[in-house]
Design an enzyme around this catalytic site. Structure first.
Site, PDB file in Angstrom:
ATOM      1  N   HIS A  83      -3.685 -34.019  17.792  1.00 53.42           N
ATOM      2  CA  HIS A  83      -2.536 -34.814  18.242  1.00 53.42           C
ATOM      3  C   HIS A  83      -1.474 -33.920  18.865  1.00 53.42           C
ATOM      4  O   HIS A  83      -0.330 -34.338  19.032  1.00 53.42           O
ATOM      5  CB  HIS A  83      -1.955 -35.590  17.059  1.00 53.42           C
ATOM      6  CG  HIS A  83      -2.954 -36.538  16.473  1.00 53.42           C
ATOM      7  ND1 HIS A  83      -3.035 -37.853  16.843  1.00 53.42           N
ATOM      8  CD2 HIS A  83      -3.969 -36.324  15.595  1.00 53.42           C
ATOM      9  CE1 HIS A  83      -4.044 -38.425  16.186  1.00 53.42           C
ATOM     10  NE2 HIS A  83      -4.628 -37.511  15.428  1.00 53.42           N
ATOM     11  N   LYS A  87       8.041  -0.609  12.650  1.00 55.64           N
ATOM     12  CA  LYS A  87       8.658  -0.199  11.383  1.00 55.64           C
ATOM     13  C   LYS A  87       9.766   0.835  11.634  1.00 55.64           C
ATOM     14  O   LYS A  87      10.764   0.862  10.950  1.00 55.64           O
ATOM     15  CB  LYS A  87       7.598   0.364  10.429  1.00 55.64           C
ATOM     16  CG  LYS A  87       6.615  -0.694   9.905  1.00 55.64           C
ATOM     17  CD  LYS A  87       5.670  -0.142   8.831  1.00 55.64           C
ATOM     18  CE  LYS A  87       4.694  -1.203   8.356  1.00 55.64           C
ATOM     19  NZ  LYS A  87       3.800  -0.805   7.271  1.00 55.64           N
ATOM     20  N   LYS A 140       0.839  -1.202   0.000  1.00 57.14           N
ATOM     21  CA  LYS A 140       0.000   0.000   0.000  1.00 57.14           C
ATOM     22  C   LYS A 140       0.877   1.256   0.000  1.00 57.14           C
ATOM     23  O   LYS A 140       0.717   2.150  -0.810  1.00 57.14           O
ATOM     24  CB  LYS A 140      -0.889  -0.044   1.239  1.00 57.14           C
ATOM     25  CG  LYS A 140      -1.899   1.059   1.360  1.00 57.14           C
ATOM     26  CD  LYS A 140      -2.850   0.725   2.511  1.00 57.14           C
ATOM     27  CE  LYS A 140      -3.734   1.897   2.883  1.00 57.14           C
ATOM     28  NZ  LYS A 140      -4.669   1.552   3.960  1.00 57.14           N
ATOM     29  N   GLU A 187      -4.713  -7.422  15.354  1.00 57.21           N
ATOM     30  CA  GLU A 187      -4.261  -6.088  14.975  1.00 57.21           C
ATOM     31  C   GLU A 187      -5.426  -5.097  15.084  1.00 57.21           C
ATOM     32  O   GLU A 187      -5.234  -3.925  15.351  1.00 57.21           O
ATOM     33  CB  GLU A 187      -3.705  -6.117  13.539  1.00 57.21           C
ATOM     34  CG  GLU A 187      -2.711  -5.011  13.259  1.00 57.21           C
ATOM     35  CD  GLU A 187      -1.962  -5.216  11.955  1.00 57.21           C
ATOM     36  OE1 GLU A 187      -0.928  -5.901  11.970  1.00 57.21           O
ATOM     37  OE2 GLU A 187      -2.413  -4.717  10.919  1.00 57.21           O
ATOM     38  N   GLY A 226      -5.005  -2.479   5.467  1.00 56.06           N
ATOM     39  CA  GLY A 226      -4.191  -3.593   4.957  1.00 56.06           C
ATOM     40  C   GLY A 226      -4.831  -4.949   5.220  1.00 56.06           C
ATOM     41  O   GLY A 226      -4.986  -5.776   4.319  1.00 56.06           O
ATOM     42  N   ARG A 227      -5.232  -5.184   6.464  1.00 60.37           N
ATOM     43  CA  ARG A 227      -5.755  -6.513   6.837  1.00 60.37           C
ATOM     44  C   ARG A 227      -7.158  -6.758   6.301  1.00 60.37           C
ATOM     45  O   ARG A 227      -7.706  -7.833   6.488  1.00 60.37           O
ATOM     46  CB  ARG A 227      -5.700  -6.690   8.352  1.00 60.37           C
ATOM     47  CG  ARG A 227      -6.407  -5.612   9.156  1.00 60.37           C
ATOM     48  CD  ARG A 227      -6.012  -5.694  10.624  1.00 60.37           C
ATOM     49  NE  ARG A 227      -6.519  -4.573  11.416  1.00 60.37           N
ATOM     50  CZ  ARG A 227      -5.925  -3.390  11.528  1.00 60.37           C
ATOM     51  NH1 ARG A 227      -4.815  -3.141  10.854  1.00 60.37           N
ATOM     52  NH2 ARG A 227      -6.431  -2.444  12.293  1.00 60.37           N
ATOM     53  N   GLU A 260      10.550  -4.678   4.498  1.00 66.38           N
ATOM     54  CA  GLU A 260      10.627  -6.086   4.092  1.00 66.38           C
ATOM     55  C   GLU A 260      10.309  -6.235   2.604  1.00 66.38           C
ATOM     56  O   GLU A 260      11.030  -6.893   1.845  1.00 66.38           O
ATOM     57  CB  GLU A 260       9.635  -6.940   4.890  1.00 66.38           C
ATOM     58  CG  GLU A 260       9.953  -7.087   6.361  1.00 66.38           C
ATOM     59  CD  GLU A 260       9.337  -5.992   7.220  1.00 66.38           C
ATOM     60  OE1 GLU A 260       9.083  -4.878   6.694  1.00 66.38           O
ATOM     61  OE2 GLU A 260       9.126  -6.233   8.418  1.00 66.38           O
TER      62      GLU A 260
HETATM   63  C1  G6Q Z   1      -2.482  -4.042   8.132  1.00 61.47           C
HETATM   64  C2  G6Q Z   1      -1.243  -3.428   8.597  1.00 61.47           C
HETATM   65  C3  G6Q Z   1       0.017  -4.087   8.075  1.00 61.47           C
HETATM   66  C4  G6Q Z   1       0.347  -3.748   6.620  1.00 61.47           C
HETATM   67  C5  G6Q Z   1       1.779  -4.182   6.327  1.00 61.47           C
HETATM   68  C6  G6Q Z   1       2.179  -3.938   4.906  1.00 61.47           C
HETATM   69  O1  G6Q Z   1      -3.581  -3.694   8.437  1.00 61.47           O
HETATM   70  O2  G6Q Z   1      -1.259  -2.087   8.341  1.00 61.47           O
HETATM   71  O3  G6Q Z   1      -0.011  -5.478   8.195  1.00 61.47           O
HETATM   72  O4  G6Q Z   1      -0.543  -4.352   5.751  1.00 61.47           O
HETATM   73  O5  G6Q Z   1       2.642  -3.533   7.209  1.00 61.47           O
HETATM   74  O6  G6Q Z   1       2.079  -2.590   4.573  1.00 61.47           O
HETATM   75  P1  G6Q Z   1       2.216  -2.123   3.087  1.00 61.47           P
HETATM   76  O7  G6Q Z   1       1.113  -2.713   2.289  1.00 61.47           O
HETATM   77  O8  G6Q Z   1       2.167  -0.621   3.118  1.00 61.47           O
HETATM   78  O9  G6Q Z   1       3.544  -2.625   2.590  1.00 61.47           O
END
Ligand code: G6Q
Length: 544
Positions: free
Chosen positions: A388, A508, A209, A356, A270-271, A215
């Site tokens: 198990h 971050k 986003k 989250e 994001g989630r 990462e």
């Molecule tokens: C989700 C969070 C988090 C995010 C990641 C990736 O709700 O904000 O999990 O999706 O940190 O972020 P980017 O899409 O900006 O790389």
């Protein structure tokens, strides 16, 4: 109208507290004895899903009190605010409109007076056209070969949702295409994929986003270096990389043509984003028609959530029952147990969605929450594997762990009697958890005296059972939307913002500060606590 007094002092909360004293003494066997029809009385069907919530420590009165609490707190109004695009993510001043991602074309959802639905459908069309090209072999790498491997590079919300859904719907995917999801900055994750990837036939979807996430950008840069090195041309990047992002400037800087950028909006968290362009790799895998079925499934649950009365509303019921255990029985965790290998990543996905969203300790008025629990710890593994391993603690441990069992009448990959055997466990476990094994039953088995106590199962362990005909794009869409809305319901009652994630943002920033301390030639002055200083110094010595 929302009540003004603080949650735990509200008359409805106090009434639930009092009711809990009574219910805590109650056994599920008694409740089933009192009402022989309980098993079907406490059930609800929505779309493909049948929810049996009878094996919970609740009565009609419990439900009435919980619904009264929700009414007093204005839950219906809060639901409406979300669907109407109000800026309910108050700390980021954003609307929360994952429901717009699956809105039909004729719907109108306004953000600042602008209908967002046409833009959603415009991006969906762009995704469909792209997916069709890749699937039909009409998208070529720089050497003229069609794409055979798609690698999604993203993390968190830009990984867990599409990765979970891809695993779930793999049986609907085009098996000529391999789809990988790389998230971890640990180079092994990318290296293992590159080891088997053919650069001429590989397409990377850089999914971020913000397009600034350490990462993702690190993995994307390494993938780009590998590709350019293998194909001998920087020009290869535009044939082998596309982006999913809201940040056109950074996408361009990376070398991806913005014509191959798929956008989304700040009102998609994001989630909550796997049905936006973040689901591009998923759409390539399963095809646009199946992706549309996924959206239709979610929409079905959205309509139900928005219109059904609270006492017959599946996400509301699941949210309120969860809250009952969390706040009145002090249950700290919930287990989500899919009896489906294809849903193997569903618990991990739910961990982010729930933890989250509702892992918060400040309410919407900025007050510290210190007198009630908010979001539970979410965990789980597919059945029967978990049986198990950790089920022992659920059956006989000292902690209360409400469980959600999720199963299907038809197998994803039918094979002999596998599915009936799998599902026999799906039915047996909640039964054993609820009713246990009494001393009389243990003795009747002729168990030695010294073992009797050890073999008694007290029952008392509460479960929801969710059963559908088959795992399909539509039933998956419904299931995910069910949990999204359940999380919403709980966040609304706890009066927290389920849509920000400042703890994630902190992570971050913190790691970035330490990078130079690990990479500089000379050991810099380490200004941390003595533990962190010692660990960093040791790391530098060991890596030398
Ligand atoms: C989700 C969070 C988090 C995010 C990641 C990736 O709700 O904000 O999990 O999706 O940190 O972020 P980017 O899409 O900006 O790389």
């Amino acid at each position: 109208m929302a009540v003004e007094n603080y949650l735990v002092e509200s008359p409805d909360w106090l009434a639930l507290n009092e009711h809990h004293q009574e219910m805590a003494q109650c056994h599920l066997s008694d409740l089933f004895r009192q009402n022989p029809n309980r098993g079907t009385d406490l059930s609800l069907e929505v779309g493909d899903w049948y929810l049996d919530y009878s094996k919970n420590l609740i009565t009609r009165r419990t439900l009435a009190l919980l619904v009264k609490l929700a009414e007093a707190l204005g839950l219906a109004g809060r639901i409406e605010q979300m669907f109407a695009g109000q800026r309910i993510n108050i700390t980021e001043n954003r609307s929360v409109l994952h429901v717009a991602l699956r809105a039909s074309e004729d719907q109108e959802i306004l953000v600042d007076g602008l209908n967002v639905v046409p833009a959603v459908h415009q991006v969906l069309s762009q995704m469909r056209a792209f997916s069709r090209r890749v699937r039909s072999g009409d998208w070529f790498g720089i050497t003229g070969k069609p794409i055979r491997r798609v690698v999604n590079i993203g993390i968190g919300g830009s990984d867990l949702g599409p990765a979970m859904a891809y695993e779930a719907l793999k049986s609907f995917s085009d098996r000529r295409l391999t789809v990988n999801f790389v998230s971890n900055i640990d180079s092994t994750h990318l290296a293992e994929v590159l080891r088997v990837a053919d650069p001429e036939e590989t397409l990377f979807v850089v999914c971020s986003k913000t397009f600034t996430t350490q990462e993702t950008l690190t993995n994307a840069r390494s993938a780009r270096a590998w590709l350019v090195d293998a194909l001998g041309s920087v020009g290869a990047v535009k044939h082998h990389f596309v982006a999913v992002s809201t940040n056109a400037e950074e996408v361009t800087k990376f070398g991806i043509d913005t014509a191959n950028m798929f956008g989304f909006w700040d009102w998609v968290g994001g989630r909550y984003s796997y049905e936006s362009a973040v689901g591009l790799a998923l759409m390539v895998a399963i095809g646009p028609e199946r992706f549309d079925e996924l959206l239709e499934g979610s929409r079905l649950m959205d309509v139900h959530f928005r219109t059904a009365p609270l006492e017959r509303n599946m996400p509301v019921l699941m949210g309120l029952i969860g809250l009952w255990y969390n706040n009145f029985f002090n249950a700290e965790s919930i287990a989500v147990l899919p009896y489906s290998q294809a849903l193997g990543r569903f618990p991990a996905y739910l961990q982010q969605l729930d933890m989250e969203s509702n892992g918060k300790s400040v309410d919407l008025k900025g007050r510290a929450i210190d007198d009630y629990q908010t979001g539970p710890i979410v965990w789980g593994e597919p059945g029967t594997n978990g049986q198990h391993a950790f089920y022992q603690l659920i059956h006989q441990g000292t902690t209360m762990i409400p469980c959600d069992f999720i199963g299907f009448a038809q197998a994803t990959d039918p094979l002999g009697e596998h599915h009936d055997l799998l599902m026999s466990n799906f039915f047996a476990q909640p039964e054993a958890m609820a009713f246990g094994k009494s001393e009389v039953e243990v003795r009747a088995d002729g168990v030695k005296e010294a073992q009797v106590e050890h073999r008694i199962m007290h029952g008392y362990h509460t479960t929801n059972s969710l059963l559908a005909r088959k795992l399909t794009p539509s039933s998956l869409g419904q299931l995910v939307a069910l949990y999204e809305h359940k999380v919403f319901v709980q966040g609304a009652i706890w009066n927290i913002n389920s849509f920000d994630q400042w703890g994630v943002e902190l992570g971050k920033v913190l790691a970035k500060r330490i990078v130079p301390e690990l990479t500089s030639e000379e050991l810099p002055d380490l200004g941390h606590d003595s533990s962190t200083n010692a660990l960093i110094s040791r790391y530098r010595k060991l890596k030398a």
